[in-house]
Design a protein around this motif. Structure first.
Motif, mmCIF file in Angstrom:
data_model
loop_
_atom_site.group_PDB
_atom_site.id
_atom_site.type_symbol
_atom_site.label_atom_id
_atom_site.label_comp_id
_atom_site.label_asym_id
_atom_site.label_seq_id
_atom_site.Cartn_x
_atom_site.Cartn_y
_atom_site.Cartn_z
ATOM 1 N N VAL A 1 -8.739 5.840 0.061
ATOM 2 C CA VAL A 1 -7.306 6.107 0.076
ATOM 3 C C VAL A 1 -7.128 7.595 -0.188
ATOM 4 C CG1 VAL A 1 -5.067 5.596 -0.962
ATOM 5 C CG2 VAL A 1 -6.790 3.781 -0.772
ATOM 6 N N ALA A 2 -6.558 8.298 0.799
ATOM 7 C CA ALA A 2 -6.398 9.748 0.693
ATOM 8 C C ALA A 2 -4.923 10.125 0.781
ATOM 9 C CB ALA A 2 -7.181 10.448 1.800
ATOM 10 N N ASP A 3 -4.531 11.099 -0.010
ATOM 11 C CA ASP A 3 -3.176 11.638 0.013
ATOM 12 C C ASP A 3 -3.253 12.995 0.700
ATOM 13 O OD1 ASP A 3 -0.704 12.795 -0.490
ATOM 14 O OD2 ASP A 3 -0.587 12.004 -2.531
ATOM 15 N N THR A 4 -2.630 13.097 1.887
ATOM 16 C CA THR A 4 -2.690 14.358 2.632
ATOM 17 C C THR A 4 -1.483 15.249 2.364
ATOM 18 O OG1 THR A 4 -1.589 13.450 4.579
ATOM 19 C CG2 THR A 4 -3.998 13.252 4.481
ATOM 20 N N GLY A 5 -0.612 14.830 1.462
ATOM 21 C CA GLY A 5 0.595 15.594 1.154
ATOM 22 C C GLY A 5 1.825 14.928 1.741
ATOM 23 N N GLU A 6 1.831 14.700 3.052
ATOM 24 C CA GLU A 6 2.965 14.073 3.727
ATOM 25 C C GLU A 6 2.767 12.576 3.932
ATOM 26 O OE1 GLU A 6 5.851 15.640 4.666
ATOM 27 O OE2 GLU A 6 5.017 17.320 3.523
ATOM 28 N N GLU A 7 1.515 12.117 3.833
ATOM 29 C CA GLU A 7 1.218 10.710 4.113
ATOM 30 C C GLU A 7 0.019 10.232 3.305
ATOM 31 O OE1 GLU A 7 0.931 11.273 8.276
ATOM 32 O OE2 GLU A 7 -1.101 12.040 8.197
ATOM 33 N N ARG B 1 -6.301 -6.408 -0.932
ATOM 34 C CA ARG B 1 -5.000 -5.775 -1.148
ATOM 35 C C ARG B 1 -5.250 -4.495 -1.932
ATOM 36 N NH1 ARG B 1 -0.366 -6.543 -5.039
ATOM 37 N NH2 ARG B 1 1.424 -5.830 -3.843
ATOM 38 N N VAL B 2 -4.705 -3.396 -1.423
ATOM 39 C CA VAL B 2 -4.908 -2.091 -2.046
ATOM 40 C C VAL B 2 -3.557 -1.527 -2.450
ATOM 41 C CG1 VAL B 2 -5.796 0.249 -1.705
ATOM 42 C CG2 VAL B 2 -6.921 -1.678 -0.590
ATOM 43 N N ARG B 3 -3.431 -1.203 -3.726
ATOM 44 C CA ARG B 3 -2.206 -0.559 -4.203
ATOM 45 C C ARG B 3 -2.227 0.903 -3.775
ATOM 46 N NH1 ARG B 3 1.114 -2.610 -6.317
ATOM 47 N NH2 ARG B 3 2.097 -2.747 -8.279
ATOM 48 N N LEU B 4 -1.077 1.375 -3.335
ATOM 49 C CA LEU B 4 -0.959 2.752 -2.870
ATOM 50 C C LEU B 4 -0.457 3.642 -4.004
ATOM 51 C CD1 LEU B 4 0.629 1.913 0.585
ATOM 52 C CD2 LEU B 4 -1.757 2.495 0.104
ATOM 53 N N PRO B 5 -0.870 4.911 -4.019
ATOM 54 C CA PRO B 5 -0.498 5.797 -5.127
ATOM 55 C C PRO B 5 0.977 6.199 -5.121
ATOM 56 C CG PRO B 5 -1.804 6.994 -3.513
ATOM 57 C CD PRO B 5 -1.803 5.551 -3.097
ATOM 58 N N GLU B 6 1.634 6.106 -3.950
ATOM 59 C CA GLU B 6 3.051 6.466 -3.837
ATOM 60 C C GLU B 6 3.724 5.525 -2.855
ATOM 61 O OE1 GLU B 6 4.292 10.544 -3.357
ATOM 62 O OE2 GLU B 6 2.299 11.237 -3.948
ATOM 63 N N ALA B 7 5.055 5.474 -2.902
ATOM 64 C CA ALA B 7 5.818 4.641 -1.965
ATOM 65 C C ALA B 7 5.669 5.198 -0.551
ATOM 66 C CB ALA B 7 7.281 4.602 -2.370
ATOM 67 N N VAL B 8 5.547 4.285 0.427
ATOM 68 C CA VAL B 8 5.362 4.687 1.820
ATOM 69 C C VAL B 8 6.401 4.004 2.715
ATOM 70 C CG1 VAL B 8 2.886 5.113 1.576
ATOM 71 C CG2 VAL B 8 3.691 2.846 2.252
ATOM 72 N N ASP B 9 6.582 4.556 3.915
ATOM 73 C CA ASP B 9 7.465 3.978 4.919
ATOM 74 C C ASP B 9 6.613 3.060 5.794
ATOM 75 O OD1 ASP B 9 9.253 3.338 6.890
ATOM 76 O OD2 ASP B 9 9.620 5.402 7.533
ATOM 77 N N ALA B 10 6.561 1.774 5.446
ATOM 78 C CA ALA B 10 5.703 0.824 6.150
ATOM 79 C C ALA B 10 6.099 0.681 7.622
ATOM 80 C CB ALA B 10 5.739 -0.533 5.452
ATOM 81 N N ALA B 11 7.392 0.813 7.931
ATOM 82 C CA ALA B 11 7.855 0.666 9.311
ATOM 83 C C ALA B 11 7.336 1.789 10.210
ATOM 84 C CB ALA B 11 9.378 0.620 9.354
ATOM 85 N N ALA B 12 7.030 2.944 9.640
ATOM 86 C CA ALA B 12 6.549 4.081 10.420
ATOM 87 C C ALA B 12 5.021 4.207 10.395
ATOM 88 C CB ALA B 12 7.183 5.367 9.896
ATOM 89 N N ALA B 13 4.340 3.226 9.816
ATOM 90 C CA ALA B 13 2.878 3.285 9.706
ATOM 91 C C ALA B 13 2.224 3.088 11.062
ATOM 92 C CB ALA B 13 2.390 2.219 8.735
ATOM 93 N N THR B 14 1.063 3.707 11.222
ATOM 94 C CA THR B 14 0.262 3.527 12.434
ATOM 95 C C THR B 14 -1.160 3.158 12.020
ATOM 96 O OG1 THR B 14 -0.333 5.869 12.505
ATOM 97 C CG2 THR B 14 1.605 5.191 13.784
ATOM 98 N N ALA B 15 -1.864 2.475 12.932
ATOM 99 C CA ALA B 15 -3.239 2.062 12.634
ATOM 100 C C ALA B 15 -4.079 2.169 13.893
ATOM 101 C CB ALA B 15 -3.260 0.633 12.108
#
Length: 143
Positions: free
Chosen positions: A42-48, A102-116
């Motif tokens: 799990v990496a935090d790139t600043g914006e995502e 299940r992985v907890r994320l370090p910050e809140a994210v916009d799940a609707a805008a996620a890509t995989a």
């Protein structure tokens, strides 16, 4: 005068023996096909937030991926090809594989805008950061 035994060396040896025995034991469950957990970064790139997971041996269609503001749930379920009835197997280790994490994320994210994306057994999920007060969860399609 004889040297006193070091209790920490004995404890290390005991732990090593137990690890070896449990490793051998785990290979016997489900025909040797033991994949108990999905390895993730799990990496935090600043914006995502970028989650990278190893899922070797699975096809895109085998993967179910869900995210909400606080976590991501990865699961995969795959069946190997049918067994040949007239074959004389000397070893049969390939079978049904099922994993979930299940992985907890370090910050809140916009799940609707996620890509995989899924390439060569590696799943990469990119989740843009979001204001923690935004509502909802969202299913993500794997490409």
């Amino acid at each position: 005068m004889p040297e006193k035994p070091n209790p920490f060396e004995e404890l290390d040896e005991l732990i090593e023996r137990m690890n070896d025995q449990f490793g051998e034991l785990s290979q016997t469950f489900e025909g040797g096909s033991v994949l108990s957990e999905i390895s993730v970064d799990v990496a935090d790139t600043g914006e995502e937030i970028v989650v990278t997971a190893d899922l070797p041996g699975f096809a895109e269609d085998d993967i179910d991926l869900r995210a909400d503001q606080e976590s991501i749930t990865l699961s995969a379920d795959a069946e190997t090809e049918a067994v040949e009835e007239d074959a004389n197997y000397h070893r049969k280790e390939r079978s049904h594989q099922s994993v979930s994490r299940r992985v907890r994320l370090p910050e809140a994210v916009d799940a609707a805008a996620a890509t995989a994306s899924y390439t060569n057994g590696v799943l990469t999920v990119t989740l843009p950061k979001l204001d923690p007060d935004a509502p909802g969860g969202h299913e993500i399609d794997v490409e």
